[in-house]
Motif scaffolding. Structure first.
Motif, short mmCIF file in Angstrom:
data_model
loop_
_atom_site.label_atom_id
_atom_site.label_comp_id
_atom_site.label_asym_id
_atom_site.label_seq_id
_atom_site.Cartn_x
_atom_site.Cartn_y
_atom_site.Cartn_z
N LYS A 5 0.86 -1.18 0.00
CA LYS A 5 0.00 0.00 0.00
C LYS A 5 0.90 1.23 0.00
CE LYS A 5 -2.12 -0.69 3.86
NZ LYS A 5 -3.02 -0.66 4.99
N PHE A 6 0.49 2.27 -0.71
CA PHE A 6 1.24 3.52 -0.66
C PHE A 6 0.29 4.69 -0.48
CE2 PHE A 6 0.51 2.61 -5.12
CZ PHE A 6 0.16 3.82 -5.69
N SER A 7 -0.62 4.53 0.46
CA SER A 7 -1.63 5.56 0.68
C SER A 7 -1.01 6.83 1.27
CB SER A 7 -2.71 5.04 1.63
OG SER A 7 -2.15 4.70 2.87
N LYS A 8 -1.76 7.90 1.16
CA LYS A 8 -1.32 9.20 1.65
C LYS A 8 -0.94 9.13 3.13
CE LYS A 8 -4.36 12.53 2.08
NZ LYS A 8 -5.30 13.62 1.81
N GLU A 9 -1.63 8.31 3.89
CA GLU A 9 -1.36 8.18 5.33
C GLU A 9 0.06 7.67 5.60
OE1 GLU A 9 -4.19 6.87 3.85
OE2 GLU A 9 -5.37 8.61 4.45
N ASN A 10 0.66 7.00 4.64
CA ASN A 10 2.02 6.47 4.81
C ASN A 10 3.09 7.46 4.36
OD1 ASN A 10 0.97 4.06 5.76
ND2 ASN A 10 0.93 3.12 3.76
N LYS A 12 4.83 11.57 4.00
CA LYS A 12 5.29 12.68 4.84
C LYS A 12 4.76 13.98 4.25
CE LYS A 12 9.08 10.48 6.94
NZ LYS A 12 8.64 9.74 8.01
N LYS A 13 4.31 14.85 5.11
CA LYS A 13 3.82 16.15 4.67
C LYS A 13 4.99 16.95 4.10
CE LYS A 13 -0.22 16.62 7.57
NZ LYS A 13 -1.10 16.06 6.60
N VAL A 14 4.74 17.62 2.98
CA VAL A 14 5.74 18.48 2.37
C VAL A 14 5.53 19.87 2.95
CG1 VAL A 14 6.65 19.43 0.23
CG2 VAL A 14 5.71 17.11 0.27
N GLU A 15 6.54 20.33 3.69
CA GLU A 15 6.40 21.61 4.37
C GLU A 15 7.36 22.67 3.84
OE1 GLU A 15 6.85 20.26 8.39
OE2 GLU A 15 4.73 19.71 8.53
N LYS A 16 8.32 22.28 3.04
CA LYS A 16 9.28 23.22 2.46
C LYS A 16 8.68 23.89 1.23
CE LYS A 16 13.37 20.68 3.87
NZ LYS A 16 14.59 20.02 3.40
N TYR A 17 9.32 24.93 0.78
CA TYR A 17 9.00 25.60 -0.48
C TYR A 17 7.61 26.22 -0.48
CZ TYR A 17 12.45 21.97 -1.40
OH TYR A 17 13.50 21.11 -1.32
N GLN A 18 7.14 26.65 0.65
CA GLN A 18 5.81 27.23 0.78
C GLN A 18 4.73 26.26 0.30
OE1 GLN A 18 6.32 30.88 -1.45
NE2 GLN A 18 6.91 31.99 0.41
N SER A 19 4.94 24.97 0.58
CA SER A 19 3.99 23.94 0.17
C SER A 19 2.75 24.00 1.03
CB SER A 19 4.64 22.56 0.32
OG SER A 19 5.80 22.50 -0.49
N THR A 23 1.57 15.85 0.18
CA THR A 23 2.15 14.68 0.84
C THR A 23 2.99 13.93 -0.17
OG1 THR A 23 0.20 14.49 2.26
CG2 THR A 23 1.62 12.56 2.11
N TYR A 24 4.17 13.46 0.27
CA TYR A 24 5.09 12.71 -0.58
C TYR A 24 5.25 11.31 -0.02
CZ TYR A 24 9.41 11.45 -3.01
OH TYR A 24 10.34 10.82 -3.78
N VAL A 25 5.02 10.31 -0.85
CA VAL A 25 5.16 8.92 -0.43
C VAL A 25 6.33 8.31 -1.20
CG1 VAL A 25 4.05 6.67 -0.23
CG2 VAL A 25 2.68 8.76 -0.01
N LYS A 26 7.41 7.97 -0.50
CA LYS A 26 8.53 7.29 -1.16
C LYS A 26 8.09 5.88 -1.51
CE LYS A 26 12.41 9.63 1.00
NZ LYS A 26 13.61 9.45 1.83
N MET A 27 8.55 5.42 -2.68
CA MET A 27 8.15 4.10 -3.14
C MET A 27 9.33 3.18 -3.42
SD MET A 27 5.09 5.36 -5.55
CE MET A 27 4.23 3.82 -5.67
#
Length: 120
Positions: A5-10, A12-19, A23-27
């Protein structure tokens, strides 16, 4: 065959760059060469075949099914991925349409980033 599973819950929130609300999920991470493709499966099937190298099949849109060597169909949908090892016989298909990103490399370790799906 292993399903992840690679759901959003897994992710990390992207907080840099005025995001904002991203959410970014590494795969996957590879040190070996990899090919990456996008597969469109209409209302059809990718025939039963042997994986020439490890393959990670990441459902981007829609839903369908996958099999391993036992040819038992297991449902798969957006937010899930399946790993077939080198030499593993498999197939996939959909009755309503499914698109997937396919990553092939001699070195794939999705368990590093994704949670394994529990299925029957």
């Amino acid at each position: 065959m292993i399903i992840y599973k690679f759901s959003k819950e897994n992710g990390k929130k992207v907080e840099k760059y005025q995001s904002y609300l991203a959410t970014y999920v590494k795969m996957i991470h590879t040190n070996e060469a990899a090919t990456i493709g996008y597969m469109y499966i209409e209302e059809g099937t990718v025939g039963y075949h042997e994986a020439p190298i490890p393959q990670l099949f990441i459902v981007a849109e829609g839903e369908g099914w996958v099999t391993g060597e036992n040819q038992k169909r297991i449902s798969i949908k957006r937010g899930e991925a399946v790993l077939w090892e080198k030499g593993e016989w498999h197939t996939s298909g959909s009755e309503t349409g499914m698109t997937a990103i396919v990553i092939q490399s001699e070195e794939l370790h999705p368990e590093t980033f994704m949670e394994r799906k529990k299925h029957a």
